[in-house]
Design an enzyme around this catalytic site. Structure first.
Site, PDB file in Angstrom:
ATOM      1  N   ALA A  66       0.881  -1.170   0.000  1.00  0.00           N
ATOM      2  CA  ALA A  66       0.000   0.000   0.000  1.00  0.00           C
ATOM      3  C   ALA A  66       0.917   1.218   0.000  1.00  0.00           C
ATOM      4  O   ALA A  66       2.055   1.154   0.484  1.00  0.00           O
ATOM      5  CB  ALA A  66      -0.862  -0.016   1.245  1.00  0.00           C
ATOM      6  N   GLY A 112       0.457  -4.939   1.006  1.00  0.00           N
ATOM      7  CA  GLY A 112      -0.740  -4.952   0.158  1.00  0.00           C
ATOM      8  C   GLY A 112      -0.507  -5.639  -1.175  1.00  0.00           C
ATOM      9  O   GLY A 112      -1.452  -6.135  -1.795  1.00  0.00           O
ATOM     10  N   GLU A 115      -0.880  -9.234  -0.393  1.00  0.00           N
ATOM     11  CA  GLU A 115      -2.311  -9.427  -0.093  1.00  0.00           C
ATOM     12  C   GLU A 115      -3.134  -9.436  -1.385  1.00  0.00           C
ATOM     13  O   GLU A 115      -4.092 -10.191  -1.527  1.00  0.00           O
ATOM     14  CB  GLU A 115      -2.787  -8.335   0.872  1.00  0.00           C
ATOM     15  CG  GLU A 115      -2.193  -8.519   2.270  1.00  0.00           C
ATOM     16  CD  GLU A 115      -2.467  -7.353   3.199  1.00  0.00           C
ATOM     17  OE1 GLU A 115      -2.083  -6.215   2.853  1.00  0.00           O
ATOM     18  OE2 GLU A 115      -3.072  -7.563   4.264  1.00  0.00           O
ATOM     19  N   GLU A 135       4.403  -5.267   7.481  1.00  0.00           N
ATOM     20  CA  GLU A 135       3.658  -4.247   8.227  1.00  0.00           C
ATOM     21  C   GLU A 135       4.112  -4.063   9.667  1.00  0.00           C
ATOM     22  O   GLU A 135       4.104  -2.945  10.182  1.00  0.00           O
ATOM     23  CB  GLU A 135       2.147  -4.569   8.205  1.00  0.00           C
ATOM     24  CG  GLU A 135       1.466  -4.275   6.875  1.00  0.00           C
ATOM     25  CD  GLU A 135       1.546  -5.424   5.878  1.00  0.00           C
ATOM     26  OE1 GLU A 135       2.315  -6.388   6.115  1.00  0.00           O
ATOM     27  OE2 GLU A 135       0.840  -5.361   4.859  1.00  0.00           O
TER      28      GLU A 135
HETATM   29  N1  COA Z   1       4.627   3.087  -0.586  1.00  0.00           N
HETATM   30  C1  COA Z   1       5.046   4.234  -1.130  1.00  0.00           C
HETATM   31  N2  COA Z   1       6.153   4.348  -1.880  1.00  0.00           N
HETATM   32  C2  COA Z   1       6.882   3.241  -2.057  1.00  0.00           C
HETATM   33  C3  COA Z   1       6.524   1.998  -1.506  1.00  0.00           C
HETATM   34  C4  COA Z   1       5.334   1.946  -0.738  1.00  0.00           C
HETATM   35  N3  COA Z   1       4.897   0.820  -0.210  1.00  0.00           N
HETATM   36  N4  COA Z   1       7.452   1.075  -1.853  1.00  0.00           N
HETATM   37  C5  COA Z   1       8.369   1.725  -2.603  1.00  0.00           C
HETATM   38  N5  COA Z   1       8.021   3.024  -2.727  1.00  0.00           N
HETATM   39  C6  COA Z   1       8.742   4.091  -3.453  1.00  0.00           C
HETATM   40  C7  COA Z   1       9.935   4.573  -2.676  1.00  0.00           C
HETATM   41  O1  COA Z   1       9.551   5.537  -1.717  1.00  0.00           O
HETATM   42  C8  COA Z   1      10.775   5.159  -3.788  1.00  0.00           C
HETATM   43  O2  COA Z   1      10.226   6.422  -4.156  1.00  0.00           O
HETATM   44  P1  COA Z   1      11.201   7.678  -4.434  1.00  0.00           P
HETATM   45  O3  COA Z   1      12.059   7.237  -5.585  1.00  0.00           O
HETATM   46  O4  COA Z   1      10.259   8.777  -4.781  1.00  0.00           O
HETATM   47  O5  COA Z   1      11.971   7.886  -3.178  1.00  0.00           O
HETATM   48  C9  COA Z   1      10.515   4.212  -4.951  1.00  0.00           C
HETATM   49  O6  COA Z   1       9.281   3.554  -4.654  1.00  0.00           O
HETATM   50  C10 COA Z   1      11.586   3.157  -5.133  1.00  0.00           C
HETATM   51  O7  COA Z   1      11.739   2.457  -3.902  1.00  0.00           O
HETATM   52  P2  COA Z   1      13.135   2.284  -3.134  1.00  0.00           P
HETATM   53  O8  COA Z   1      12.845   2.069  -1.698  1.00  0.00           O
HETATM   54  O9  COA Z   1      14.054   3.414  -3.487  1.00  0.00           O
HETATM   55  O10 COA Z   1      13.677   0.948  -3.816  1.00  0.00           O
HETATM   56  P3  COA Z   1      14.695  -0.089  -3.200  1.00  0.00           P
HETATM   57  O11 COA Z   1      15.086  -0.992  -4.315  1.00  0.00           O
HETATM   58  O12 COA Z   1      15.780   0.591  -2.453  1.00  0.00           O
HETATM   59  O13 COA Z   1      13.832  -0.933  -2.121  1.00  0.00           O
HETATM   60  C11 COA Z   1      11.892  -2.117  -1.311  1.00  0.00           C
HETATM   61  C12 COA Z   1      12.776  -1.747  -2.533  1.00  0.00           C
HETATM   62  C13 COA Z   1      10.666  -2.844  -1.856  1.00  0.00           C
HETATM   63  C14 COA Z   1      12.656  -3.024  -0.401  1.00  0.00           C
HETATM   64  C15 COA Z   1      11.486  -0.823  -0.570  1.00  0.00           C
HETATM   65  O14 COA Z   1      10.950   0.089  -1.507  1.00  0.00           O
HETATM   66  C16 COA Z   1      10.456  -1.030   0.519  1.00  0.00           C
HETATM   67  O15 COA Z   1      10.782  -1.535   1.584  1.00  0.00           O
HETATM   68  N6  COA Z   1       9.193  -0.597   0.272  1.00  0.00           N
HETATM   69  C17 COA Z   1       8.143  -0.628   1.252  1.00  0.00           C
HETATM   70  C18 COA Z   1       7.637  -2.034   1.456  1.00  0.00           C
HETATM   71  C19 COA Z   1       6.573  -2.055   2.528  1.00  0.00           C
HETATM   72  O16 COA Z   1       6.828  -1.843   3.685  1.00  0.00           O
HETATM   73  N7  COA Z   1       5.330  -2.344   2.089  1.00  0.00           N
HETATM   74  C20 COA Z   1       4.232  -2.490   2.988  1.00  0.00           C
HETATM   75  C21 COA Z   1       3.430  -1.252   3.084  1.00  0.00           C
HETATM   76  S1  COA Z   1       2.101  -1.452   4.202  1.00  0.00           S
END
Ligand code: COA
Length: 260
Positions: A66, A112, A115, A135
């Site tokens: 999400a 999400g 999910e 989460e």
């Molecule tokens: N919500 C909002 N933005 C998200 C996102 C999310 N769940 N997941 C990734 N993004 C965005 C990042 O903020 C980043 O945006 P920016 O370039 O404007 O800063 C972009 O997507 C790329 O992500 P980034 O984190 O730079 O890539 P990465 O390769 O370093 O890491 C992940 C990849 C998937 C490990 C990392 O993005 C992450 O942990 N995301 C969140 C996962 C999460 O907790 N999801 C559950 C939400 S309830």
């Protein structure tokens, strides 16, 4: 249909829905959730569509969760509303669709995103995919059905471990857990999804829709799945597809089902 955050394609009896926010790793914001609902509703209402494939654009992510930026300042009521609305509009909606949905997990499926994949009827993954429910690392619990569907798919102990550690598992582990049905290369992923779809398309879409209802009934509180099966089984005898399927068998020919 035109969408901001999705690509909706139709290839004969197949609808392919691609979540298209690659710069945000296809994170589910409010608009994308609404568009996904509209796209699934469109495909389900289209009598020509027999299978839907859901995937993410880019090579990195199916859906990274999400959109955290949308709820970081929410209070309790808004949080509950977010989960309630999202579950109804998208996750439960997909699970109870008459048209089978295959999730082609092409990269990260987190929160999400996992999910969403779990709400689909069938999951396959590319070998670079990583899956998890992170989460609790954000001070939350899964809110789009993850606490229910993950234990159904992988068992309670494995689900607890994934939720409590907030860790990701790789595609091979997901296969071993039964979280995905098949793993292949990223290049072959859509071809495999289409191969499964084409086998589904050989069969009665009416019977498949009834089977979806019967399977889901067993996971609903207060509903007797066996009773739902008996009713669905009985109702099948009144369908044109039953006449065609049994006649084709007895006449030693391939059944030609009319579609939904
Ligand atoms: N919500 C909002 N933005 C998200 C996102 C999310 N769940 N997941 C990734 N993004 C965005 C990042 O903020 C980043 O945006 P920016 O370039 O404007 O800063 C972009 O997507 C790329 O992500 P980034 O984190 O730079 O890539 P990465 O390769 O370093 O890491 C992940 C990849 C998937 C490990 C990392 O993005 C992450 O942990 N995301 C969140 C996962 C999460 O907790 N999801 C559950 C939400 S309830």
């Amino acid at each position: 249909m035109n969408f901001e955050n999705l690509i909706y394609e139709v290839d004969d009896q197949l609808a392919i829905i691609t979540i298209n926010r690659p710069k945000k790793l296809n994170a589910l914001n409010k608009e994308t959730i609404q568009e996904l609902h509209d796209a699934f509703a469109e495909a389900d209402a289209d009598a020509n569509i027999g299978v839907i494939i859901l995937t993410g654009s880019g090579e990195k992510a199916f859906v990274a969760g999400a959109d955290i930026s949308e709820f970081s300042d929410f209070e309790e009521e808004e949080g509950a509303m977010l989960a309630r609305k999202g579950q109804k509009l998208l996750f439960d909606f997909i699970e109870n669709l008459s048209t089978p949905v295959i999730a082609a997990i092409n990269g990260f499926a987190l929160g999400g995103g996992l999910e969403l994949a779990m709400a689909c009827h069938i999951r396959i993954a590319s070998d670079n995919a990583r899956m998890g429910l992170p989460e609790t690392s954000l001070g939350l619990i899964p809110g789009y059905g993850g606490t229910q569907r993950l234990p159904q798919l992988v068992g309670k102990g494995r689900a607890f471990e994934m939720i409590m550690t907030a860790s990701m598992i790789n595609a091979d582990q997901a296969l071993q857990y039964g979280l995905v049905n098949h793993v292949t290369t990223q290049e072959e992923l859509m071809a495999l999804a289409e191969k499964i779809a084409s086998k589904i398309l050989d069969n009665s879409s009416v019977a498949i829709a009834t089977a979806i209802q019967a399977v889901n009934a067993g996971f609903k509180n207060g509903v007797n799945g066996y009773e739902a099966e008996i009713e669905g089984f009985g109702a099948s005898f009144g369908t044109e597809d039953f006449k065609e399927g049994t006649s084709a068998f007895l006449e030693k020919r391939k059944a030609e089902f009319p579609g939904k």
